[in-house]
Design a protein around this motif. Structure first.
Motif, mmCIF file in Angstrom:
data_model
loop_
_atom_site.group_PDB
_atom_site.id
_atom_site.type_symbol
_atom_site.label_atom_id
_atom_site.label_comp_id
_atom_site.label_asym_id
_atom_site.label_seq_id
_atom_site.Cartn_x
_atom_site.Cartn_y
_atom_site.Cartn_z
ATOM 1 N N VAL A 274 0.856 -1.202 0.000
ATOM 2 C CA VAL A 274 0.000 0.000 0.000
ATOM 3 C C VAL A 274 0.885 1.242 0.000
ATOM 4 O O VAL A 274 1.797 1.357 0.824
ATOM 5 C CB VAL A 274 -0.923 0.023 1.249
ATOM 6 C CG1 VAL A 274 -1.606 1.362 1.408
ATOM 7 C CG2 VAL A 274 -1.951 -1.095 1.155
ATOM 8 N N ALA A 275 0.643 2.140 -0.941
ATOM 9 C CA ALA A 275 1.391 3.402 -0.975
ATOM 10 C C ALA A 275 0.479 4.488 -0.420
ATOM 11 O O ALA A 275 -0.342 5.042 -1.145
ATOM 12 C CB ALA A 275 1.799 3.716 -2.407
ATOM 13 N N ALA A 276 0.595 4.731 0.878
ATOM 14 C CA ALA A 276 -0.305 5.724 1.494
ATOM 15 C C ALA A 276 0.336 7.105 1.456
ATOM 16 O O ALA A 276 1.555 7.226 1.511
ATOM 17 C CB ALA A 276 -0.581 5.321 2.938
ATOM 18 N N ARG A 277 -0.517 8.122 1.318
ATOM 19 C CA ARG A 277 -0.010 9.493 1.490
ATOM 20 C C ARG A 277 -0.225 9.842 2.958
ATOM 21 O O ARG A 277 -1.364 9.801 3.452
ATOM 22 C CB ARG A 277 -0.775 10.446 0.582
ATOM 23 C CG ARG A 277 -0.405 10.257 -0.885
ATOM 24 C CD ARG A 277 -0.754 11.465 -1.691
ATOM 25 N NE ARG A 277 -2.019 12.074 -1.245
ATOM 26 C CZ ARG A 277 -2.508 13.192 -1.751
ATOM 27 N NH1 ARG A 277 -1.839 13.845 -2.683
ATOM 28 N NH2 ARG A 277 -3.655 13.682 -1.337
ATOM 29 N N TRP A 278 0.870 10.174 3.646
ATOM 30 C CA TRP A 278 0.794 10.355 5.107
ATOM 31 C C TRP A 278 -0.251 11.392 5.491
ATOM 32 O O TRP A 278 -0.929 11.273 6.498
ATOM 33 C CB TRP A 278 2.158 10.712 5.694
ATOM 34 C CG TRP A 278 3.285 9.811 5.290
ATOM 35 C CD1 TRP A 278 4.544 10.182 4.914
ATOM 36 C CD2 TRP A 278 3.266 8.363 5.217
ATOM 37 N NE1 TRP A 278 5.297 9.073 4.606
ATOM 38 C CE2 TRP A 278 4.551 7.952 4.784
ATOM 39 C CE3 TRP A 278 2.310 7.394 5.460
ATOM 40 C CZ2 TRP A 278 4.882 6.604 4.602
ATOM 41 C CZ3 TRP A 278 2.633 6.058 5.272
ATOM 42 C CH2 TRP A 278 3.901 5.674 4.858
ATOM 43 N N LYS A 279 -0.392 12.414 4.641
ATOM 44 C CA LYS A 279 -1.351 13.494 4.962
ATOM 45 C C LYS A 279 -2.797 13.016 4.931
ATOM 46 O O LYS A 279 -3.678 13.660 5.481
ATOM 47 C CB LYS A 279 -1.206 14.611 3.921
ATOM 48 C CG LYS A 279 -0.209 15.665 4.303
ATOM 49 C CD LYS A 279 -0.196 16.742 3.228
ATOM 50 C CE LYS A 279 0.884 17.731 3.515
ATOM 51 N NZ LYS A 279 0.457 19.054 3.782
#
Ligand SMILES: CC(C)(COP(=O)(O)OP(=O)(O)OC[C@H]1O[C@@H](n2cnc3c(N)ncnc32)[C@H](O)[C@@H]1OP(=O)(O)O)[C@@H](O)C(=O)NCCC(=O)NCCSC(=O)CC(=O)O
Length: 372
Positions: A274-279
């Motif tokens: 999973v490539a999550a955007r931290w924001k």
């Protein structure tokens, strides 16, 4: 009862795979209830240095007292709850001096106080009255990642035992590590630890496949991982000594955690692709100290406010070691129930402790919180 050879013959029609499949739950482990409790005595951070130097009879060390005041001012803490009070210190003057043997007396108090405090939180999450056949696992000496470790174990148990309900009862009492400052001491771990730690307990019920109309799913636990920060051995240590538990907290700990946070998260999220955007995530981070939250927020490029629940818990209770993340999760539950998740329905729960060990649980807001 059938003869033994008939039983064995019947058993061969069932494979171990069948048994395993039947034991496994269908859905992910889910947080179904959360509750917290604290001891009665609330101490204001503004008055803490006066209390600490008075009860440890250390007023002859005014410079250390001023230093503790400075640390308290910067701590982001307003109040803490504690079992340590004038009465305890009057009954046990030996607690002030860590060179004196006091471990037995500390353990005696803790062996009543720890389960009592856990029991104060647990009925708020579940009606107790458990059968004597209920399995129990005790985790101890994990430092600040103990609560997250317990939640991870609860996830494994719930997902691998269809219908199981796991009660995590986490209780932390700082009395075990309460002692006076040492004259001529250049190492100020003692002051930092006494400026931060407080007492509390948290209880969480975890189970998979919630029962409709009976249980209220709050957070699904999608994935859990543990990472050891390289070259960090000795940065946080806890050791039982005859005069109480000794803490070492390395000076550069906030920088070390912030410098490794992306790697820890990459280990966790990379493992599931999973490539999550931290924001885009909500955050439930162990508030080890104000500066730790500041630097992690900065390292991840998060908005000021992303750590609001962690900061609120730090302000209201201090660092309650392993139980603190349960308080943070409870704050998020209240916030989401009142205002909704504002689009951030995926989140990361993180805790750190000796090792340095970083624990991460990927969470998703569940139906019992949405639309309420
Ligand atoms: C302690 C702080 C609140 C101080 O705030 P600031 O750093 O902004 O303020 P500051 O630089 O003016 O520091 C105030 C005074 O504290 C001293 N100081 C700061 N950090 C110190 C440390 N780690 N050890 C000893 N002294 C320290 C400074 O030298 C200064 O002394 P002087 O005024 O004399 O110059 C902050 O640094 C902080 O939140 N640090 C993180 C605390 C931490 O490591 N927590 C993890 C606990 S362990 C945990 O959570 C996991 C576990 O237990 O398992």
């Amino acid at each position: 009862m059938a003869p033994a050879h008939h039983q064995a013959a019947a058993a061969t029609t069932v494979t171990t795979q069948d048994i395993r499949r039947a034991q496994r739950a269908d859905g992910p482990a889910t947080v179904l209830a959360i509750a917290t409790a604290n001891p009665e005595t609330r101490r204001s951070q503004d008055e803490y240095a006066d209390f600490y130097f008075r009860v440890t009879k250390s007023e002859h060390l005014p410079q250390l007292k001023e230093k503790l005041k400075r640390i308290c001012k910067k701590s982001g803490i307003e109040n803490r709850y504690t079992y340590v009070n004038d009465e305890v210190m009057k009954a046990h003057p030996e607690f002030s001096d860590r060179k004196l043997p006091s471990l037995d007396a500390r353990v005696e108090i803790a062996s009543n106080a720890v389960p009592e405090l856990a029991a104060a939180a647990a009925p708020r999450a579940a009606l107790l009255g458990l059968r004597h056949t209920v399995c129990r696992t005790i985790l101890s000496l994990h430092g600040c990642y103990g609560g997250c470790r317990a939640l991870q174990l609860a996830k494994e148990l719930a997902e691998n035992n269809r219908g199981a309900r796991v009660l995590v009862a986490c209780s932390e009492i700082s009395l075990i590590a309460f002692y006076g400052p040492e004259e001529g001491c250049t190492d100020t771990d003692t002051l930092v630890a006494h400026a931060l730690f407080g007492d509390g307990s948290g209880a969480v019920i975890v189970g998979a496949d919630p029962v409709d109309a009976v249980e209220r799913p709050l957070f699904e636990m999608a994935f859990a991982s543990q990472t050891t920060v390289p070259d960090s051995e000795g940065a946080i240590t806890v050791q039982h000594k005859k005069g109480g538990m000794e803490y070492h907290i390395a000076r550069g700990l906030p920088e070390m955690l912030a410098g490794n946070i992306k790697r820890c998260l990459a280990d966790a999220f990379g493992a599931i692709g999973v490539a999550a955007r931290w924001k885009d995530l909500f955050w439930a981070v162990h508030p080890g100290g104000r500066r730790i939250l500041d630097l992690i927020e900065e390292a991840l490029g998060l908005d000021n406010g992303a750590m609001a629940a962690s900061r609120q818990v730090l302000r209201e209770y201090g660092n309650m070691s392993g139980t603190t993340v349960i308080f943070v999760l409870n704050k998020l539950r209240c916030r989401f129930a009142a205002d909704g998740a504002e689009g951030a329905d995926w989140g990361a729960l993180m805790a750190f402790g000796p090792g340095i060990t970083a624990e991460t649980i990927l969470l998703r807001v569940a139906s019992g919180l949405m639309g309420n």
